[in-house]
Structures are given as structure tokens and as C-alpha cells.
Design an enzyme around this catalytic site. Structure first.
Site, short mmCIF file in Angstrom:
data_model
loop_
_atom_site.label_atom_id
_atom_site.label_comp_id
_atom_site.label_asym_id
_atom_site.label_seq_id
_atom_site.Cartn_x
_atom_site.Cartn_y
_atom_site.Cartn_z
N ALA A 93 -8.07 -37.47 23.90
CA ALA A 93 -8.75 -36.99 25.12
C ALA A 93 -9.56 -37.97 25.68
O ALA A 93 -9.86 -37.79 26.95
CB ALA A 93 -9.87 -35.74 24.33
N ASP A 144 -7.58 -39.86 27.98
CA ASP A 144 -6.92 -38.94 29.13
C ASP A 144 -7.67 -39.08 30.28
O ASP A 144 -7.72 -39.25 31.39
CB ASP A 144 -6.76 -37.69 28.89
CG ASP A 144 -5.14 -37.49 27.91
OD1 ASP A 144 -4.43 -38.41 28.39
OD2 ASP A 144 -5.24 -36.55 27.33
N GLU A 150 8.87 -26.27 26.86
CA GLU A 150 9.44 -26.78 25.48
C GLU A 150 7.82 -27.08 24.76
O GLU A 150 7.16 -27.32 25.66
CB GLU A 150 10.11 -28.38 25.72
CG GLU A 150 11.12 -27.85 26.67
CD GLU A 150 11.82 -29.34 27.10
OE1 GLU A 150 11.28 -30.48 26.79
OE2 GLU A 150 12.69 -29.16 28.03
N LYS A 193 5.37 -29.69 23.33
CA LYS A 193 5.05 -30.86 23.28
C LYS A 193 4.99 -31.78 22.02
O LYS A 193 3.94 -31.76 21.53
CB LYS A 193 3.98 -31.35 24.21
CG LYS A 193 4.05 -33.09 24.64
CD LYS A 193 3.06 -33.37 25.77
CE LYS A 193 2.99 -34.66 26.08
NZ LYS A 193 2.67 -35.71 25.13
N ASP A 250 4.17 -34.27 18.77
CA ASP A 250 3.33 -35.26 18.87
C ASP A 250 3.81 -36.34 17.95
O ASP A 250 3.41 -36.34 16.90
CB ASP A 250 1.97 -34.79 18.33
CG ASP A 250 0.71 -35.68 18.67
OD1 ASP A 250 0.80 -36.77 19.47
OD2 ASP A 250 -0.30 -35.45 18.10
N ARG A 278 9.78 -46.65 23.74
CA ARG A 278 9.59 -46.58 25.07
C ARG A 278 8.89 -47.89 25.45
O ARG A 278 9.23 -48.53 26.73
CB ARG A 278 8.29 -45.51 25.32
CG ARG A 278 8.13 -45.33 26.70
CD ARG A 278 7.74 -43.95 27.16
NE ARG A 278 6.58 -43.48 26.64
CZ ARG A 278 6.19 -42.37 26.74
NH1 ARG A 278 6.61 -41.65 27.61
NH2 ARG A 278 4.96 -41.97 26.29
N TYR A 328 13.84 -35.12 17.59
CA TYR A 328 14.41 -33.71 18.42
C TYR A 328 14.48 -34.44 19.80
O TYR A 328 13.67 -35.15 20.38
CB TYR A 328 12.94 -32.86 18.56
CG TYR A 328 12.78 -32.02 17.25
CD1 TYR A 328 13.76 -31.02 17.21
CD2 TYR A 328 11.89 -32.60 16.36
CE1 TYR A 328 13.59 -30.10 16.00
CE2 TYR A 328 11.72 -31.75 15.06
CZ TYR A 328 12.72 -30.39 14.83
OH TYR A 328 12.70 -29.73 13.49
N LYS A 352 -1.72 -29.41 28.27
CA LYS A 352 -2.24 -29.80 27.08
C LYS A 352 -3.15 -28.80 26.26
O LYS A 352 -3.89 -28.18 27.06
CB LYS A 352 -2.93 -31.05 26.95
CG LYS A 352 -2.14 -32.19 27.65
CD LYS A 352 -1.41 -32.96 26.79
CE LYS A 352 -1.91 -34.13 25.82
NZ LYS A 352 -2.08 -35.38 26.29
N CYS A 387 -24.47 -33.95 -11.28
CA CYS A 387 -24.17 -32.85 -10.19
C CYS A 387 -25.38 -32.37 -9.49
O CYS A 387 -26.29 -32.47 -10.27
CB CYS A 387 -23.63 -31.97 -11.09
SG CYS A 387 -23.20 -30.14 -10.41
N CYS A 429 -26.24 -28.82 -11.19
CA CYS A 429 -26.92 -28.51 -12.52
C CYS A 429 -27.41 -30.07 -13.12
O CYS A 429 -27.71 -29.54 -14.34
CB CYS A 429 -25.90 -27.85 -13.16
SG CYS A 429 -24.37 -28.93 -13.65
N CYS A 457 -17.60 -32.26 -12.28
CA CYS A 457 -18.71 -32.00 -13.10
C CYS A 457 -18.53 -31.36 -14.33
O CYS A 457 -17.75 -30.41 -14.34
CB CYS A 457 -19.78 -30.87 -12.02
SG CYS A 457 -21.04 -30.02 -12.92
N CYS A 492 -22.83 -24.57 -14.82
CA CYS A 492 -23.31 -25.07 -13.67
C CYS A 492 -23.09 -23.85 -12.62
O CYS A 492 -21.94 -23.14 -12.34
CB CYS A 492 -22.25 -26.03 -13.23
SG CYS A 492 -22.14 -26.69 -11.36
N1 5U1 Z 1 9.29 -31.77 25.20
C1 5U1 Z 1 8.87 -32.84 25.97
N2 5U1 Z 1 8.32 -33.72 25.41
N3 5U1 Z 1 8.68 -34.70 26.56
C2 5U1 Z 1 7.79 -35.90 26.65
N4 5U1 Z 1 9.98 -32.89 27.02
C3 5U1 Z 1 9.52 -34.38 27.44
N5 5U1 Z 1 9.84 -34.96 28.58
C4 5U1 Z 1 9.35 -36.04 28.66
C5 5U1 Z 1 8.18 -36.81 27.79
C6 5U1 Z 1 7.62 -37.97 27.99
O1 5U1 Z 1 9.63 -36.90 29.69
C7 5U1 Z 1 10.52 -36.38 30.76
C8 5U1 Z 1 9.98 -36.37 32.04
C9 5U1 Z 1 11.73 -36.82 30.43
#
Ligand code: 5U1
Length: 687
Positions: free
Chosen positions: A33, A36, A112, A114, A116, A135, A223, A314, A408, A411, A426, A432
Site C-alpha cells: 500500500a 502504491d 478474475e 488477482k 498474489d 516479468r 494459473y 484492490k 510464568c 502464576c 508454563c 496456573c
Molecule cells: N487475473 C489477472 N491478474 N493479472 C495480472 N489478470 C491479469 N492480467 C494482467 C496482470 C498483470 O495483465 C494483463 C494486462 C495481461
């Protein structure tokens, strides 16, 4: 202008440093946060003063340059990042922009979760996996092919058809499922190795190992959520159809993806995922909305870092930075001593918190948390917040390492830690008061005897004022006892809840408590066994014991051999049960409960039934799409199965849903029978 330029330089330096720590050192010193916020401030400053924008500004780049540990890979198409929305208004602006610029009054979006984790790109040539990369900075990433080959959910060969695309790049997220993260950390702690800070760090750190054999030991999953370069394939017209196509090619796609129309549809999805978030098998930090039609996406185009046709909505931040004011210990019902930190109050995920748990002394030693430290804390759902890491660069020079107290705090008995045990205890036992209080709280809890209204605060007062010695004494209490307790508590600290202060209300409150205690007299054997608080006898073991023995007397008479006959009871749990019933004060408590009218139906042992699954022990793991695991468990039990939470040699069958992790791996190692959801459904349909 001079001020703006100075602030711009500060922000650029701070964000670059944060990128370096996050992407290369896997040791961020600010929360997502805070990051961001810095980035937003930079973007706003650059919007107001366009002359400050430079090609290498963090606002123009997705992440950080590759670390140099791995070979570099130039992405055929850049890997993009997503713009963020932190409020419904920002989502509304996004939708309005799309409606205005495309002329579509009811645009459809792919929606979808997001995830982590860590974004990666997988490249397939003529259907065969040839390369995988992180990336990196969006245009150049790191070649982590060898490590990705160890991730079981990544297909090495595309499914479906004789004519795979000449080139197919699939983008998505590498994550560590929560259950696997927890199992990994439990094992790491038991073996004295460093635990992973959180699933995201676990995924990122595991993927960036130089030795692929180390990655192979880590429970990672993948995924898919987008395409990169594609040659030699006719693509569908929409993103949601593309995800469906990726599924057919063998890629895992989150079962939570769907489509939604207009702003109302997007916000309903956000709310629905938010409500189910804690039950998902992986951590998510928001949801993603993508304009579904590819032709409309082209119309919207891109800005420097991100497409204008997609946005991440978010969830409120779950991590925050604060200062440790004190480190205290808490004594649980089995005497386990758990350190916790008192912190300067801070907002996390929309809630103010001032306490966080540290689990055990090993954890505190590993994190090296000290009074005065700046720490990052994390709160997920309703779980007690935990300290994730210490910001070492901000440590006061005079700080000293924390040490477990020798005695402790409740007690004064010695605190001891047996060799090989992670937990310090303890030694005061039921002498106790802290242990007595916790035993009462557990006994009264909803899944045990379910005495509504009897929480920790009243349990503490009942013990502190000597109104009860053991849980059996609860059944002796009368309205007058509770009123007396209230009077003494009021006199002591004047902090009894306001609702309980006035005369009539106090009477009603006391009557309700007595009625709740009375109602709990009528219980079941499994609830009672759970409520007694025998070490390692949780709800599921209590249920197994109740079914297997049928009566309390039969269980109390069982010797070690008889206990080990019970599925899932090994020597350690058997020893705890024997030890519990061998102690005269526990038998006195049970006699006291019976004498006060606590009763439960007793029946014949249920060791075999006529169901098709009788005698079989089944483990459910991963996420099922058609029903919850609880529902599947209940249906299997109705057919005679015993449903267990852990895989062992005694397991007959493992049912593995989506994103099954370590339990599935263990079942494969043990050569057990494994069904997928389709096999389960076919079997249930045939009954
Ligand atoms: N579920 C999802 N997470 N995510 C992250 N879709 C998705 N698309 C992303 C990113 C960075 O980028 C798209 C713009 C392809």
C-alpha cells in the site's frame, strides 16, 4: 517548480530502492500500500509537470531490471502491468471511460481474482514448452525455465489436437497455495529451517532459486490469465473464450473467473470474491476487470505501463508498518507460552490493530523482533495479525534481543522448553489461573459445549474471584453467583460492559448465562471429548473416538493397543489420551460433570457399517468446483467412509480438486488411489 523537481527526485529514488528490494532481494521494506501511494504521487506529479518525465522513471517501467542471477530473456511482447483502482468511484470512472470511447453502453468484462504471486510468461513452440521467464522490467525478464519445469501444474506439452500453434506464449501467476505454504512452514519450523514470510514471498523466492532441485521441493502452482505472442492459431474473439481455450490446452485457470456487465456487475463480483476470499486456496489482493472483446481492447489501447482496457480493483491493504512498544507472553490452556507484541495502533485492511502474534520463541528469534523495532504486520481476514518482518534499516541502535521470561507471568511457575519442542510451557498446570481460564473458554466455545455468552472476559472473572475451580463447577453456578461476580468486577475496574450494568439488565444477563449453561448439559460424546481439551484431540479426532468407542467408559478403559486401532490415532495422540485419563483430577472433573447432569447419548461402537465405503479412509484436498469439501465429506461419510484431514499409509483414497498441493504429492509418493472431481461425481451418481 524547484520543489516539484526535488520531490520528484526523492520519489524516483525511493521507488527504485523499493523495486530493488522487492524484485531482487525479496526483502521489501515498505508495504504494497505504501508503494502504491508513492507511485501514485509520482504519477500525479508527472501529470502536473510533464517535463519531469524521463524514459527510465519508475512510472514508465513495470518492475525492476533482471538481477543478473539468470540469463536474460527479451519478451516478444512486453509484459504489462495493471492500473489500480482503490475505490468504487475509480472503477466507475474506468467503466465510463470505456463506454464513452467505445460507444458500447453495456460493455462486458472478464472478471478474475488477482492472485498474489509472481507474473511469468511461458513459451510453447509447436506444442512443446521451451522457455519460461519472469516479468523483470516488462521488456526483459529472467530465464527460469529449469525451475518452471518443476511446477507440476505447468504443462510441458499442450493438450488437444495434432496441430498446436507454432508459437504460443501464456502469461499468468506462479503462486504458493495457502495450505501448502502452511504445511511447508510447519515442516520448516519442526526441522529448524527458516520459514517463508508469506505465500507471495515463498513463490517469488522459490522461483528465483539457482538450483532447480530446491524449487522442486517447494509447492508451487500456476494459473494462466493472458496471452503473449501467438503464431499459427485462430484466436477467439473475447478474453473469456481465450481462457476457456487455455483450459482445453491444459492450463489451470482459476475457477473464480467469469464475466460481468456494467459497473453494477463488476462491483457485485468484487463483493462476492471479497466475501469468499478467506476460503480461497490462494492469497489474492483484489480482482481484475478486463474488457472482454479483443476488438474493443484494441480501440482502448495502452498508456506507458498498462492497458487502458483493464484495471485491478484492490482490496484494502492487509499489511501495515508500525512500531513494537512491548513484547508480552500469553499462556494457553495447555500451558503453551506464546509471545505477542503490543504495537502502536495502526489501520490494516480497514481495522485498527495494536496486537500481533509471534507464534513461538523460535519465530521471534528468527525474526529477531525487538522492542522499538519498526515492523511490517499482516492481517488476513479474521485471523490475528502477525509480524511478517522487521525493517532492520530502521532499528534503534540501543535495542536488545528479546528473551523468553523464566517464569510464568500468571502464576510464577517456571517456564520450560523440552529438548526438540518448539513451544515453551508454563509448568504450573491447573494451578496456573491462565491455563484454567483458557480451559474454561475452550470448554464453553461454540464447537465444544456451546455455552453462549461465556467468553474469555467472564471466564477470567469466574476464575479470579474463585467462583470456579474446574469446568464442572460451571454447572453449580446460579444467577446470584453471576450477579456477585459482576458486582466484584464493577468494584475492581468499573469496566463491565454497559449493557450489563443496570439492575434488570444484569438480572437478564445472568439468567441467560445460567440458561445457556443449563442447555449445554444435553450434549454429544464428540462435543464433550473435544471440550475436555485433551492435547491433540481436535474436533475431528473427538468425532472419530466417539464413533469408534461409542461410550466414554469404553474410551476411558482403552489401552494403548486399543487406541492405536483407531484410524489416524498414532502413538503420540494415544499417549496424550492415556495420560489425560490417568490423571485423577481429570476423572474427578468428568465425574463432576456427570453428577451435575451433563449427559450425552451413548451407543454401540460404529466401526463398520454396510455402506460401500465402510472401512475406507478418504482424504479430500484442493478445491472442488461442484460442492464444498464439507459437503463432499458429509456425502462420503453417509456412504460409510471415514473422512480424514491428513494423508497417511492408512488412507484408502485421496480425492484431489483444483490446486491440490502437498497432500496430493504425499498420496502420489505413497502410491495411494487418487480420484479427481469427475471420478467422485461419477461414483456419487452411481450410489
Ligand atoms: N487475473 C489477472 N491478474 N493479472 C495480472 N489478470 C491479469 N492480467 C494482467 C496482470 C498483470 O495483465 C494483463 C494486462 C495481461
Amino acid at each position: 517548480m524547484a520543489d516539484a523537481a526535488r520531490r520528484h527526485a526523492e520519489l524516483v529514488a525511493r521507488i527504485r530502492d523499493a523495486n530493488h528490494r522487492y524484485y531482487q532481494l525479496d526483502a521489501p521494506d515498505i508495504t504494497d500500500a505504501e508503494y502504491d501511494l508513492l507511485l501514485r504521487e509520482l504519477e500525479a506529479l508527472e501529470a502536473a509537470h510533464p517535463q519531469l518525465v524521463q524514459p527510465n522513471s519508475p512510472s514508465q517501467r513495470v518492475g525492476d531490471a533482471p538481477s543478473g542471477k539468470f540469463a536474460q530473456v527479451k519478451h516478444a511482447l512486453p509484459m504489462l502491468s495493471l492500473a489500480n483502482a482503490f475505490s468504487d468511484t475509480e472503477v466507475a470512472e474506468f467503466v465510463e471511460r470505456i463506454e464513452r470511447e467505445t460507444g458500447d453502453r453495456a460493455p462486458v468484462f472478464s472478471v478474475e481474482p488477482k492472485l498474489d504471486g509472481l507474473a511469468i510468461s511461458l513459451r510453447y513452440e509447436h506444442g512443446v514448452f521451451v522457455r519460461g521467464a519472469t516479468r523483470g522490467d516488462g521488456s526483459t525478464g529472467e530465464d527460469v525455465t529449469a525451475n518452471l519445469r518443476t511446477v507440476k501444474s505447468i504443462p510441458m506439452q499442450l493438450a488437444g489436437g495434432l496441430f498446436p500453434p507454432a508459437v504460443l506464449e501464456v502469461r499468468g501467476e506462479i503462486i504458493m497455495p495457502r495450505a501448502d505454504f502452511e504445511a511447508y512452514n510447519a515442516r520448516a519450523c519442526a526441522e529448524g529451517r527458516k520459514p517463508l514470510a508469506n505465500p507471495r514471498n515463498g513463490a517469488a523466492g522459490s522461483l528465483r532459486q539457482l538450483d532447480a532441485a530446491v524449487t522442486a521441493q517447494r509447492p508451487l502452482a500456476f494459473y494462466a490469465y493472458a496471452l503473449g505472442e501467438v503464431q499459427g492459431a485462430d484466436l477467439p474473439a473475447t478474453h473469456s473464450q481465450t481462457l476457456q481455450w487455455l483450459r482445453q490446452l491444459g492450463f489451470p485457470v482459476s475457477p473464480e473467473v467469469g464475466t460481468a456487465a456494467g459497473l453494477a456487475g463488476l462491483l457485485a463480483y468484487y463483493q462476492s470474491i471479497g466475501e469468499r476470499r478467506d476460503g480461497l486456496p490462494y492469497d489474492i489482493d483484489g480482482v481484475v476487470y478486463k474488457l472482454d472483446r479483443f476488438d474493443r481492447q484494441q480501440e482502448m489501447g495502452f498508456v506507458s505501463r498498462a492497458p487502458r482496457w483493464a484495471i485491478a480493483h484492490k482490496f484494502p491493504a492487509e499489511e501495515a508498518r508500525t512500531t513494537v512498544e512491548a513484547i508480552e507472553v500469553n499462556v494457553g490452556r495447555t500451558g503453551a507460552v506464546t509471545p505477542w507484541v503490543q504495537m502502536t495502533p495502526v489501520q490494516v485492511g480497514g481495522v485498527t490493530v495494536s496486537r500481533a502474534t509471534l507464534h513461538n520463541a523460535d519465530q521471534i528469534a528468527r525474526l529477531d523482533v525487538r522492542v522499538g523495532d519498526s515492523v511490517i504486520i499482516r492481517r488476513a481476514g479474521d485471523v490475528i495479525p502477525e509480524v511478517v518482518r522487521v525493517v532492520e534499516s530502521a532499528r534503534p541502535p540501543d535495542s536488545v534481543p528479546w528473551q523468553m521470561p523464566a517464569h510464568c507471568p500468571d502464576c510464577g511457575s517456571a517456564i520450560e522448553r523440552e529438548v526438540g519442542e518448539v513451544v515453551a510451557r508454563c509448568t504450573g498446570g491447573l494451578f496456573c489461573p491462565a491455563q484454567r481460564v483458557q480451559a474454561v473458554v475452550h470448554f464453553a466455545s461454540r464447537r465444544a459445549m456451546d455455552i453462549e455468552g461465556l467468553g474469555e472476559r467472564f471466564a477470567q472473572d469466574l476464575v479470579a474471584f474463585g467462583l470456579i475451580q474446574t469446568v464442572a463447577d460451571l454447572y453449580r453456578l446460579q444467577v446470584a453467583d453471576f450477579l456477585e461476580m459482576k458486582r466484584r468486577a464493577d468494584a475492581r475496574d468499573d469496566s463491565t460492559p454497559a449493557t450489563v450494568k443496570a439492575g434488570k439488565i444484569a438480572d437478564k444477563w445472568a439468567q441467560n448465562l445460567v440458561a445457556a449453561i443449563d442447555a449445554s448439559r444435553n450434549t454429544t460424546l464428540e462435543r464433550l471429548l473435544f471440550a475436555l481439551g485433551i492435547s491433540d484431540v481436535g474436533e475431528s479426532t473427538a468425532k472419530t473416538l466417539a464413533r469408534h468407542f461409542g461410550s466414554l467408559d469404553a474410551l476411558m478403559a482403552a489401552d494403548e493397543a486399543a487406541l492405536q486401532q483407531v484410524p489416524d490415532i498414532g502413538p503420540v495422540v494415544a499417549a496424550h489420551i492415556l495420560h489425560f485419563f490417568a490423571q485423577s483430577h481429570n476423572c474427578e472433573v468428568i465425574a463432576g460433570l456427570r453428577a451435575h447432569g451433563v449427559h450425552w447419548p451413548e451407543g454401540a461402537p460404529q466401526r463398520a457399517s454396510d455402506g460401500p465405503l465402510s472401512g475406507k479412509t478418504v482424504v479430500l484436498t484442493g478445491t472442488l468446483e461442484s460442492m464444498s469439501r464439507d459437503e463432499a465429506g458429509a456425502r462420503l461419510e453417509a456412504l460409510g467412509a471415514r473422512v480424514s484431514g491428513s494423508v497417511s499409509k492408512k488412507t484408502t483414497l485421496v480425492i484431489a480438486g483444483q490446486a491440490a498441493g502437498s497432500k496430493l504429492a504425499k498420496a502420489q509418493d505413497l502410491g495411494l488411489e487418487i480420484w479427481d472431481e469427475a471420478q467422485l461425481l461419477a461414483f456419487l451418481a452411481a450410489q
